[in-house]
Design a protein around this motif. Structure first.
Motif, PDB file in Angstrom:
ATOM      1  N   PHE A  28      47.216  52.429  38.154  1.00 12.55           N
ATOM      2  CA  PHE A  28      46.379  51.345  38.676  1.00 12.55           C
ATOM      3  C   PHE A  28      47.120  50.006  38.638  1.00 12.55           C
ATOM      4  O   PHE A  28      47.146  49.284  39.656  1.00 12.55           O
ATOM      5  CB  PHE A  28      45.052  51.257  37.927  1.00 12.55           C
ATOM      6  N   PRO A  29      47.734  49.627  37.496  1.00 10.38           N
ATOM      7  CA  PRO A  29      48.518  48.380  37.519  1.00 10.38           C
ATOM      8  C   PRO A  29      49.643  48.412  38.555  1.00 10.38           C
ATOM      9  O   PRO A  29      49.908  47.406  39.223  1.00 10.38           O
ATOM     10  CB  PRO A  29      49.083  48.301  36.095  1.00 10.38           C
ATOM     11  N   LEU A  30      50.305  49.569  38.692  1.00 10.77           N
ATOM     12  CA  LEU A  30      51.385  49.696  39.673  1.00 10.77           C
ATOM     13  C   LEU A  30      50.855  49.529  41.091  1.00 10.77           C
ATOM     14  O   LEU A  30      51.470  48.849  41.933  1.00 10.77           O
ATOM     15  CB  LEU A  30      52.062  51.054  39.520  1.00 10.77           C
ATOM     16  N   LEU A  31      49.719  50.153  41.393  1.00  7.11           N
ATOM     17  CA  LEU A  31      49.108  50.046  42.723  1.00  7.11           C
ATOM     18  C   LEU A  31      48.795  48.592  43.057  1.00  7.11           C
ATOM     19  O   LEU A  31      49.117  48.106  44.152  1.00  7.11           O
ATOM     20  CB  LEU A  31      47.832  50.885  42.774  1.00  7.11           C
ATOM     21  N   ILE A  32      48.163  47.891  42.118  1.00  5.35           N
ATOM     22  CA  ILE A  32      47.769  46.503  42.354  1.00  5.35           C
ATOM     23  C   ILE A  32      48.992  45.613  42.532  1.00  5.35           C
ATOM     24  O   ILE A  32      49.052  44.808  43.477  1.00  5.35           O
ATOM     25  CB  ILE A  32      46.915  45.980  41.176  1.00  5.35           C
ATOM     26  N   PHE A 242      51.808  48.001  29.548  1.00  4.97           N
ATOM     27  CA  PHE A 242      53.015  48.596  28.990  1.00  4.97           C
ATOM     28  C   PHE A 242      54.053  48.925  30.067  1.00  4.97           C
ATOM     29  O   PHE A 242      55.227  48.544  29.957  1.00  4.97           O
ATOM     30  CB  PHE A 242      52.663  49.857  28.199  1.00  4.97           C
ATOM     31  N   TYR A 243      53.640  49.645  31.113  1.00  4.73           N
ATOM     32  CA  TYR A 243      54.611  50.038  32.123  1.00  4.73           C
ATOM     33  C   TYR A 243      55.135  48.833  32.903  1.00  4.73           C
ATOM     34  O   TYR A 243      56.336  48.728  33.175  1.00  4.73           O
ATOM     35  CB  TYR A 243      54.026  51.062  33.090  1.00  4.73           C
ATOM     36  N   LEU A 244      54.255  47.928  33.278  1.00  4.68           N
ATOM     37  CA  LEU A 244      54.706  46.754  34.019  1.00  4.68           C
ATOM     38  C   LEU A 244      55.679  45.916  33.193  1.00  4.68           C
ATOM     39  O   LEU A 244      56.632  45.341  33.728  1.00  4.68           O
ATOM     40  CB  LEU A 244      53.517  45.901  34.462  1.00  4.68           C
ATOM     41  N   PHE A 245      55.444  45.843  31.875  1.00  3.63           N
ATOM     42  CA  PHE A 245      56.372  45.135  30.993  1.00  3.63           C
ATOM     43  C   PHE A 245      57.760  45.772  31.062  1.00  3.63           C
ATOM     44  O   PHE A 245      58.769  45.081  31.231  1.00  3.63           O
ATOM     45  CB  PHE A 245      55.847  45.157  29.557  1.00  3.63           C
ATOM     46  N   ALA A 246      57.801  47.105  30.938  1.00  2.81           N
ATOM     47  CA  ALA A 246      59.085  47.813  30.991  1.00  2.81           C
ATOM     48  C   ALA A 246      59.739  47.675  32.358  1.00  2.81           C
ATOM     49  O   ALA A 246      60.966  47.535  32.467  1.00  2.81           O
ATOM     50  CB  ALA A 246      58.873  49.290  30.658  1.00  2.81           C
TER      51      ALA A 246
END
Length: 396
Positions: A28-32, A242-246
């Motif tokens: 979801f964060p990746l999609l946005i 977490f993923y967006l940070f990385a």
């Protein structure tokens, strides 16, 4: 206590942790951010608003579950609503993705608190910490299985493609539905005398009013609720971003992140089992205090580290503590709460956590947009430090 009851209850953790891993932490964060033109503030807004809505309604849901004696039915309703909204998120524009994201996250959290209350029906006081640990550990097995599922989908459709990301959301819904079916067939809650829904609703409002007016009598419970909304808020920030940070800080692509995330899931599962045993032996408070100390060290390390290898090491250590947080929180609340108000007070734990959770992701998302990730990490750091100080005052 029948093993199939514990097995059925833990399978729901397997089913819904896939939502947490793939929807909340990853896709979801990746999609946005990458495909719909949004940013971290939009992401924080989705989860922040869903937390606030959950905070408003979950205590009422918990009270109704106690009064009506139909916790499994209520759990089924919110699970199906979460599955339905999740299915369509990937095929929406930014506006509708935000709306459906709020709805899916709200239904997920509403179901989760009812599920937590069911631990009273499938465990005893002596084994509750271990049962909670089993649930969390099986949940992280769900993370690994869902990552395998997502990996197969992305391999066939394409990494870093919008089509691949879109396909994940129906897959999450189907995964959630498939494994939760076993829970609904195996869990047999302790039934109470049926009450008409209208009567249950009225009783629920009266119990909530009584709990609020007499909250001062439960000093340790009150302190624990304050601490829990702070440390869970910190955990939620870590999980959501977490993923967006990385990706932003270390340029970590989607495919290698799958393997790192899988290692972290194993670490968290081991942490859940380890802290389950520690909770039964030394108590929930000591377990929670230990997890807070670990996360304070991890956040400080992430602020000052600049290499991917250091990030991976600190993330694995944090994952062990993360498993411990979820394992020790349930038994501690149940120990501090009067037995006949457990489901309602689990709802109030949701109230305190979720209102704070409504602030944390929004603050963090806004801080990232304005100042970047490194400075924004000061927000969860402050949450963990204050939570630790308050936890030390709780007498369990």
């Amino acid at each position: 206590m029948e093993k199939k009851q514990i097995f059925g209850w833990s399978l729901y953790d397997l089913a819904n942790t896939a939502f947490s891993a793939l929807f909340v932490t990853f896709f979801f964060p990746l999609l946005i951010k990458s495909y719909l033109g949004g940013n971290e503030f939009h992401i924080g807004l989705v989860f922040g608003v869903s937390f606030i809505l959950a905070g408003l309604f979950v205590p009422l849901i918990g009270a109704i579950a106690d009064a009506w004696g139909r916790k499994v039915h209520i759990l089924l309703l919110f699970t199906l609503l979460c599955i339905f909204t999740t299915f369509f998120v990937g095929f929406s524009n930014l506006y509708w993705a935000i709306i459906l994201g709020i709805a899916a996250s709200f239904f997920y959290r509403a179901a989760l608190d009812v599920y937590d209350a069911l631990i009273m029906d499938i465990s005893t006081e002596k084994n509750r910490g271990m049962v909670s640990g089993i649930g969390v550990a099986v949940g992280y097995l769900g993370t690994i299985l869902s990552l395998i599922m997502a990996y197969i989908i992305m391999e066939n459709i394409g990494w870093e493609t919008k089509e691949g990301v879109q396909a994940i959301f129906p897959a999450i819904a189907i995964f959630f539905l498939f494994f939760s079916v076993f829970s609904f067939t195996l869990i047999k809650e302790k039934r109470t005398k049926p009450i008409l829904f209208v009567k249950a609703l009225k009783k629920a409002f009266n119990e909530i009013k009584t709990t609020i007016t007499k909250a001062y009598k439960f000093k340790n419970l009150f302190l624990f609720l304050i601490a829990s909304f702070l440390f869970v808020d910190g955990m939620n920030i870590v999980i959501i971003f977490f993923y967006l940070f990385a990706r932003e800080q270390f340029g970590l692509a989607m495919q290698p992140f799958f393997f790192i995330f899988g290692i972290m899931a194993v670490a968290a599962a081991l942490g859940a089992l380890i802290f389950g045993k520690l909770t039964d032996r030394f108590g929930s408070k000591k377990s929670l205090v230990t997890t807070q100390v670990i996360w304070i060290v991890v956040i400080l390390a992430l602020i000052f580290s600049n290499t991917l290898s250091a990030f991976i090491i600190y993330s694995i250590i944090g994952s062990i503590a993360l498993g411990g947080v979820w394992t020790a929180t349930r038994p501690m609340l149940i120990k501090l709460a009067p037995r006949h108000k457990v489901a309602e007070l689990l709802g109030f734990q949701g109230l305190t956590e979720k209102f704070a959770g409504g602030v944390g992701p929004i603050l963090f998302g806004g801080a990232v947009v304005l100042f970047g990730y490194k400075l924004a990490l000061l927000i969860p750091l402050v949450f963990f430090v204050i939570a630790l100080l308050i936890l030390r005052q709780v007498k369990d």
